[in-house]
Write a protein that holds these residues in place. Structure first.
Motif, short mmCIF file in Angstrom:
data_model
loop_
_atom_site.label_atom_id
_atom_site.label_comp_id
_atom_site.label_asym_id
_atom_site.label_seq_id
_atom_site.Cartn_x
_atom_site.Cartn_y
_atom_site.Cartn_z
N ALA A 1 0.82 -1.22 0.00
CA ALA A 1 0.00 0.00 0.00
C ALA A 1 0.85 1.27 0.00
O ALA A 1 1.96 1.29 0.55
CB ALA A 1 -0.92 0.01 1.23
N GLU A 2 0.29 2.31 -0.61
CA GLU A 2 0.84 3.66 -0.47
C GLU A 2 0.00 4.33 0.61
O GLU A 2 -1.24 4.30 0.53
CB GLU A 2 0.70 4.41 -1.80
N LEU A 3 0.66 4.94 1.60
CA LEU A 3 -0.09 5.35 2.79
C LEU A 3 0.01 6.83 3.12
O LEU A 3 1.07 7.44 2.94
CB LEU A 3 0.45 4.58 4.01
N SER A 4 -1.11 7.38 3.64
CA SER A 4 -1.04 8.66 4.34
C SER A 4 -1.81 8.49 5.64
O SER A 4 -2.74 7.69 5.72
CB SER A 4 -1.63 9.79 3.49
N TRP A 5 -1.42 9.25 6.67
CA TRP A 5 -1.95 8.97 8.00
C TRP A 5 -2.18 10.25 8.80
O TRP A 5 -1.45 11.23 8.64
CB TRP A 5 -0.95 8.09 8.77
N CYS A 6 -3.21 10.23 9.67
CA CYS A 6 -3.39 11.32 10.62
C CYS A 6 -3.94 10.74 11.92
O CYS A 6 -4.38 9.59 11.95
CB CYS A 6 -4.35 12.38 10.08
#
Ligand code: ADE
Length: 415
Positions: A68-73
Motif C-alpha cells: 500500500a501507499e499510505l497517508s496517516w493522521c
C-alpha cells in the motif's frame, strides 16, 4: 512524501517501541509474512485516521509490506505518540500528519492533509475522516473500515439517512475485536491512565462507571479487581440488570454523584455528567472519560461553577468550585487510556488490527462491487483470527467429530 509531526529526532525511540509492540502482535506479523510476498495492496492508496500509537505503527508497517501507499493522521487531539509519528515519517517514509496536543483547527487540517492522497481505501476510528471524505467526491474511493463503536453508530446513522456514499466494514463489530479490545483493552488501559496520571490507590475507592457496554464492563471488572466499590449507572434496563447481577451497585447518576471518589464515563453519549451532578460531588472527586469523544463529562458545566483552575500535572486539571469543592479532570475529558497512558496493550490490538488488515485487502479487491452500506466482518475471518491467536499462545482446542456435526445440524436425535 510530506509530513507534519512534532519532532523528527524522536524517531529512534519510536522505532524501538514499534518493535516492542511487534513482538506482542504475532497474528498481524504472521499476516504480514504471508502477504508481503503477493503484495495484494500494490497500487492501492490508503488513508488512515487512527490513534498514532506503537501498535498502529505495526499496522502501518504491515500495510506498507503488502504494497500500500499510505497517508496517516491522528483521530484524537491527545492520543498521538510523537516518537511513533517520527519513526513512521523517517523510517517508513509515510506521509503522516499528527502530533500530540493539536488544536481543533490543526486536527481537521491534518485530516484534510491525509486525504490529499485521494485514497482507494480509508481506515477510520470515530468516523471523522469518513465524514470529511463525504464532503469531497473522490472517484478513487472503493471503501473504508471503522474501528470503534462510536464510529459505527455514526456511520449506521449516515446509512439510515441515505447519506453513506461508499461501503464500510465495521471492524468494531467483529467478536475478535470488541470482545477483547473493548473489554480487556480499555478495561486495563483506562485504569492504567488514571493510575499513571494520579498514582491514587484504587482499593477502597467508590468508582462510578457510567455505561455498562463492553467498555464499562471491562473497566468495572478491573476496578473491582483492584479493590474498588463499583457503582454503575445506565439508561438501558438490560445492561443495568447485568451490572447488578455481576455484583455491582446500580443507581442514577444524580445519586452516584454524591458517592463517587472516581468517575469514569464509557457511554458514547454526551452530557452524562452535567451541572447538577458536579455540584453534588465530594471534595477531591476525580473525573475521567473512556468514551471516544470529550462530550461525556460536560466541561462547560464544570467551568461555569469554577472560581479558580490549577494545572496539577500534564494530565490533571484542578477546578475549585464556587461551593468550595475541588474536582479533578483527567486528560481534558478525552480518552484517558490514550491521553494519560499508551492505549490498549499490543496483545489485543493484534486481533483488532488483523481484522483491519484483512478488511482493507477485501475492500481493495471487492469494494467496487459492494453497496454503500455498513458491513459486518465475515464470521470465517473472526474464527481464523481467533484460531491464529490461540496458536500463537500454543493453545490447542477440540474439533467436532462428524457425528457431533450431524447431531447439531439435525433435529431428530434428542436424547
Ligand atoms: N485504541 C485504543 N488503544 C489503541 C492503541 N494502542 N493503538 C491504536 N488504537 C487504539
Amino acid at each position: 512524501m510530506e509530513f507534519r509531526i512534532k519532532d523528527i529526532t524522536l524517531a529512534k525511540e519510536g522505532k524501538n517501541r514499534i518493535e516492542w509492540a511487534e513482538a506482542h502482535m504475532p497474528v498481524l506479523v504472521a499476516l504480514r509474512q504471508k502477504y508481503e510476498k503477493t503484495k495484494p495492496l500494490k497500487g492501492i492508496r490508503v488513508a488512515g485516521c487512527l490513534h498514532v500509537t506503537k501498535e498502529t505503527g505495526v499496522l502501518v508497517r504491515t500495510l506498507k509490506a503488502a504494497g500500500a501507499e499510505l497517508s496517516w493522521c491522528g483521530c484524537n487531539p491527545l492520543s498521538t505518540q510523537d516518537d511513533v509519528a517520527a519513526s513512521l515519517a523517517q523510517d517508513e517514509g509515510i506521509s503522516i500528519f499528527a502530533s500530540r496536543g493539536v488544536t481543533q483547527q490543526e486536527y481537521y487540517d491534518d485530516i484534510h492533509s491525509a486525504m490529499m492522497i485521494e485514497p482507494h481505501v480509508t481506515i477510520d476510528d470515530g468516523a471523522d475522516l469518513t465524514v470529511e471524505m463525504h464532503k469531497k467526491n473522490f472517484n478513487s474511493i472503493r471503501g473504508g473500515t471503522e474501528e470503534t463503536t462510536t464510529g459505527v453508530i455514526r456511520l449506521r446513522a449516515m446509512q439510515k439517512a441515505g447519506k453513506l456514499m461508499y461501503p464500510i466494514i465495521a471492524v468494531n463489530d467483529a467478536e475478535t475485536k470488541h470482545d477483547f479490545d473493548n473489554i480487556y483493552g480499555t478495561g486495563q488501559s483506562a485504569l492504567d491512565g488514571i493510575i499513571r496520571a494520579t498514582n491514587i490507590l484504587i482499593s477502597g475507592k467508590n468508582v462510578v462507571v457510567a455505561g455498562y457496554g463492553h467498555v464499562g464492563k471491562g473497566i468495572s471488572r478491573r476496578a473491582a479487581g483492584l479493590g474498588a466499590n463499583v457503582i454503575v449507572t445506565e439508561v438501558d434496563p438490560i445492561a443495568a440488570l447485568k451490572a447488578k447481577m455481576d455484583g455491582y451497585a446500580v443507581t442514577k447518576m444524580e445519586k452516584a454523584a454524591e458517592m463517587g471518589d472516581v468517575f469514569i464515563t464509557t457511554t458514547g453519549c454526551k452530557d452524562v455528567i452535567v451541572d447538577k451532578d458536579i455540584a453534588k460531588m465530594k471534595d477531591g472527586a476525580i473525573l475521567a472519560n473512556a468514551g471516544h469523544f470529550n462530550v461525556e463529562i460536560s466541561i462547560p458545566a464544570i467551568e461555569k461553577q469554577t472560581v479558580h483552575q490549577n494545572k496539577i500535572n500534564e494530565n490533571i486539571m484542578q477546578y475549585v468550585l464556587k461551593n468550595g469543592s475541588r474536582i479533578y479532570l483527567l486528560g481534558e475529558g478525552r480518552l484517558v487510556n490514550l491521553a494519560a497512558a499508551e492505549g490498549h496493550p499490543s496483545e489485543v490490538m493484534d486481533m483488532s488490527f488483523a481484522n483491519q488488515f484483512l478488511s482493507i485487502i477485501k475492500l481493495a479487491q471487492q469494494g467496487d462491487t459492494m453497496k454503500p452500506l455498513v458491513y459486518d466482518i465475515d464470521r470465517s475471518q473472526d474464527q481464523e483470527i481467533a484460531l491464529a491467536k490461540l496458536q500463537s499462545m500454543s493453545i490447542e482446542i477440540d474439533s467436532l467429530t462428524p457425528p457431533q456435526k450431524t447431531y447439531l445440524e439435525g433435529f431428530n436425535e434428542g436424547t
